[in-house]
Design an enzyme around this catalytic site. Sequence first.
Site, PDB file in Angstrom:
ATOM      1  N   TYR A 174     -30.760  -8.336 -13.784  1.00  0.00           N
ATOM      2  CA  TYR A 174     -30.018  -9.534 -14.223  1.00  0.00           C
ATOM      3  C   TYR A 174     -30.974 -10.493 -14.939  1.00  0.00           C
ATOM      4  O   TYR A 174     -30.704 -10.930 -16.058  1.00  0.00           O
ATOM      5  CB  TYR A 174     -29.364 -10.227 -13.033  1.00  0.00           C
ATOM      6  CG  TYR A 174     -28.916 -11.640 -13.355  1.00  0.00           C
ATOM      7  CD1 TYR A 174     -29.686 -12.725 -12.967  1.00  0.00           C
ATOM      8  CD2 TYR A 174     -27.759 -11.867 -14.083  1.00  0.00           C
ATOM      9  CE1 TYR A 174     -29.309 -14.020 -13.294  1.00  0.00           C
ATOM     10  CE2 TYR A 174     -27.372 -13.164 -14.404  1.00  0.00           C
ATOM     11  CZ  TYR A 174     -28.154 -14.231 -14.010  1.00  0.00           C
ATOM     12  OH  TYR A 174     -27.790 -15.522 -14.343  1.00  0.00           O
ATOM     13  N   LYS A 226     -31.289 -11.834 -19.104  1.00  0.00           N
ATOM     14  CA  LYS A 226     -31.379 -13.220 -19.606  1.00  0.00           C
ATOM     15  C   LYS A 226     -32.627 -13.376 -20.498  1.00  0.00           C
ATOM     16  O   LYS A 226     -32.596 -14.034 -21.535  1.00  0.00           O
ATOM     17  CB  LYS A 226     -31.407 -14.214 -18.446  1.00  0.00           C
ATOM     18  CG  LYS A 226     -30.085 -14.303 -17.691  1.00  0.00           C
ATOM     19  CD  LYS A 226     -28.931 -14.731 -18.586  1.00  0.00           C
ATOM     20  CE  LYS A 226     -27.635 -14.851 -17.822  1.00  0.00           C
ATOM     21  NZ  LYS A 226     -26.488 -15.193 -18.695  1.00  0.00           N
ATOM     22  N   SER A 282     -30.839 -18.784 -17.627  1.00  0.00           N
ATOM     23  CA  SER A 282     -31.048 -18.951 -16.189  1.00  0.00           C
ATOM     24  C   SER A 282     -32.510 -19.179 -15.842  1.00  0.00           C
ATOM     25  O   SER A 282     -33.401 -18.685 -16.533  1.00  0.00           O
ATOM     26  CB  SER A 282     -30.562 -17.689 -15.459  1.00  0.00           C
ATOM     27  OG  SER A 282     -31.043 -17.656 -14.137  1.00  0.00           O
TER      28      SER A 282
HETATM   29  C1  WQD Z   1     -30.688 -19.651  -2.739  1.00  0.00           C
HETATM   30  C2  WQD Z   1     -31.570 -19.654  -1.506  1.00  0.00           C
HETATM   31  C3  WQD Z   1     -31.953 -17.497  -0.534  1.00  0.00           C
HETATM   32  C4  WQD Z   1     -27.869 -16.730   0.773  1.00  0.00           C
HETATM   33  C5  WQD Z   1     -29.189 -17.607  -7.970  1.00  0.00           C
HETATM   34  C6  WQD Z   1     -29.062 -16.607  -9.030  1.00  0.00           C
HETATM   35  C7  WQD Z   1     -29.826 -17.067 -10.245  1.00  0.00           C
HETATM   36  C8  WQD Z   1     -29.412 -18.457 -10.648  1.00  0.00           C
HETATM   37  C9  WQD Z   1     -29.540 -19.395  -9.474  1.00  0.00           C
HETATM   38  C10 WQD Z   1     -27.732 -18.359 -12.381  1.00  0.00           C
HETATM   39  C11 WQD Z   1     -32.554 -18.486  -1.499  1.00  0.00           C
HETATM   40  C12 WQD Z   1     -31.187 -18.402   0.413  1.00  0.00           C
HETATM   41  C13 WQD Z   1     -28.978 -17.335   0.200  1.00  0.00           C
HETATM   42  C14 WQD Z   1     -27.830 -16.537   2.178  1.00  0.00           C
HETATM   43  C15 WQD Z   1     -29.981 -17.569   2.360  1.00  0.00           C
HETATM   44  N1  WQD Z   1     -28.088 -18.523 -11.128  1.00  0.00           N
HETATM   45  N2  WQD Z   1     -30.008 -17.746   0.994  1.00  0.00           N
HETATM   46  N3  WQD Z   1     -28.892 -16.977   2.916  1.00  0.00           N
HETATM   47  O1  WQD Z   1     -31.214 -16.578  -5.470  1.00  0.00           O
HETATM   48  O2  WQD Z   1     -31.896 -18.994  -5.901  1.00  0.00           O
HETATM   49  O3  WQD Z   1     -30.492 -17.786  -7.559  1.00  0.00           O
HETATM   50  O4  WQD Z   1     -28.724 -18.860  -8.410  1.00  0.00           O
HETATM   51  O5  WQD Z   1     -28.269 -17.969 -13.295  1.00  0.00           O
HETATM   52  O6  WQD Z   1     -29.558 -16.188 -11.278  1.00  0.00           O
HETATM   53  O7  WQD Z   1     -29.623 -15.448  -8.533  1.00  0.00           O
HETATM   54  O8  WQD Z   1     -29.535 -18.442  -5.325  1.00  0.00           O
HETATM   55  O9  WQD Z   1     -27.862 -19.050  -3.642  1.00  0.00           O
HETATM   56  O10 WQD Z   1     -28.598 -16.628  -3.778  1.00  0.00           O
HETATM   57  O11 WQD Z   1     -30.151 -18.330  -2.864  1.00  0.00           O
HETATM   58  O12 WQD Z   1     -30.944 -17.941   3.067  1.00  0.00           O
HETATM   59  O13 WQD Z   1     -26.850 -15.988   2.761  1.00  0.00           O
HETATM   60  O14 WQD Z   1     -30.741 -19.483  -0.372  1.00  0.00           O
HETATM   61  O15 WQD Z   1     -32.942 -16.783   0.170  1.00  0.00           O
HETATM   62  O16 WQD Z   1     -33.778 -18.946  -0.955  1.00  0.00           O
HETATM   63  P1  WQD Z   1     -30.888 -17.909  -6.010  1.00  0.00           P
HETATM   64  P2  WQD Z   1     -28.940 -18.062  -3.882  1.00  0.00           P
END
Ligand code: WQD
Length: 340
Positions: free
Chosen positions: A153, A157, A128
């Site tokens: 998490y 990884k 990841s």
């Molecule tokens: C994306 C953006 C939030 C929800 C995740 C996993 C990581 C990897 C990639 C696999 C961020 C914003 C989110 C909401 C929001 N996957 N957001 N409102 O955190 O980049 O990473 O996917 O390995 O391990 O953690 O993904 O989709 O949670 O967030 O504003 O209700 O969307 O702040 O900027 P993230 P995400």
Amino acid sequence: MSEQKYILVTGGVGFLGSHTVVSLYEHGFVPIIADDFRNSDRSIPEGLKKITGEDPIIYEVDVCDQLKLRKIFNDFDLQGIIHFAADKSVIESVKEPLKYYENNIGSLVNCIKLAEEYKVNNFVFSSSCTVYGEPDHTIVTEESPIKEAQSPYGATKQICERIIQDVNQRGSNIKFLSLRYFNPIGAHPSSNIGELPNGVPDNLVPYVTQTAIGIRDKLTVFGNDYDTPDGSCLRDFIHVMDLAEAHISGLKWLMSNTSGISEVVNIGAGRGVSVLEIIHTFEEVSGLKLNWEFGPRRDGDVGKIYADITKAKNILGWTPKFDVTAAMKHAWEWEQKIAE
Ligand code: WQD
């Protein structure tokens, strides 16, 4: 060498695993799924059959149970392993670190031990972009520094990649390829499989589509004061089918190599897209106005990160085919399908 190219896919009824199972069939492989359905809906096998025409071969096992996992190695002459099975919620990992260390690390160790014993020498590991932590530069290559993990998490990884490196250094016939995923989104174009998060989604895109369909009242955008063009976070959103295809390219690359390699490759779309751009793209493809508001930043969020995918292009010969518009269209079609 058996005439069938059997590939063990741990976590094969999960979001990424199920889409990769489709691609494996399309490329003439026969996936053998090991999954205990802890994070997957029981409708997925039916969806897989609708797409592939094949009854998926599924062993309902906990990948941490070496005795039960061994049965698959006895039953099939496996040509490779794609190891997806892991818990993946950043938020949950902070509340339940021991569950994450036990499962994410224990399952990898089991798979490597059995792979060495049964000489299954092509091993793709699901890593990841979280291993980069808060990067020094927005665009990360595989040589970018590995920073302090932002969650248990992310730490699992990093530890798993270290385990693979140590096994490779000790000497092993296994050829390892660790794929560092960025943000997988979307669904299979047929809407027969897609993302089915348990409970309230952590991730952005399922929260967007669940808000639009009426399951959630309103999307909160976590933060509007980041150092980005529109103030919202920047991410590398990649269509889940492009990510699935990257596994096939990776497997073929491993099979074409001699033994004893270990490579790490970024798998992203190679472009930065903001949270607000995701919302606007969704509104364009759906014709709907999404109910959302700004809220405070979310702990642990990285401000901006996206992948340099030069290495994936150069060594795997892989490039993404779908754009964010297609991904949001497929995500929305899937959400409407499961609401039927
Ligand atoms: C994306 C953006 C939030 C929800 C995740 C996993 C990581 C990897 C990639 C696999 C961020 C914003 C989110 C909401 C929001 N996957 N957001 N409102 O955190 O980049 O990473 O996917 O390995 O391990 O953690 O993904 O989709 O949670 O967030 O504003 O209700 O969307 O702040 O900027 P993230 P995400």
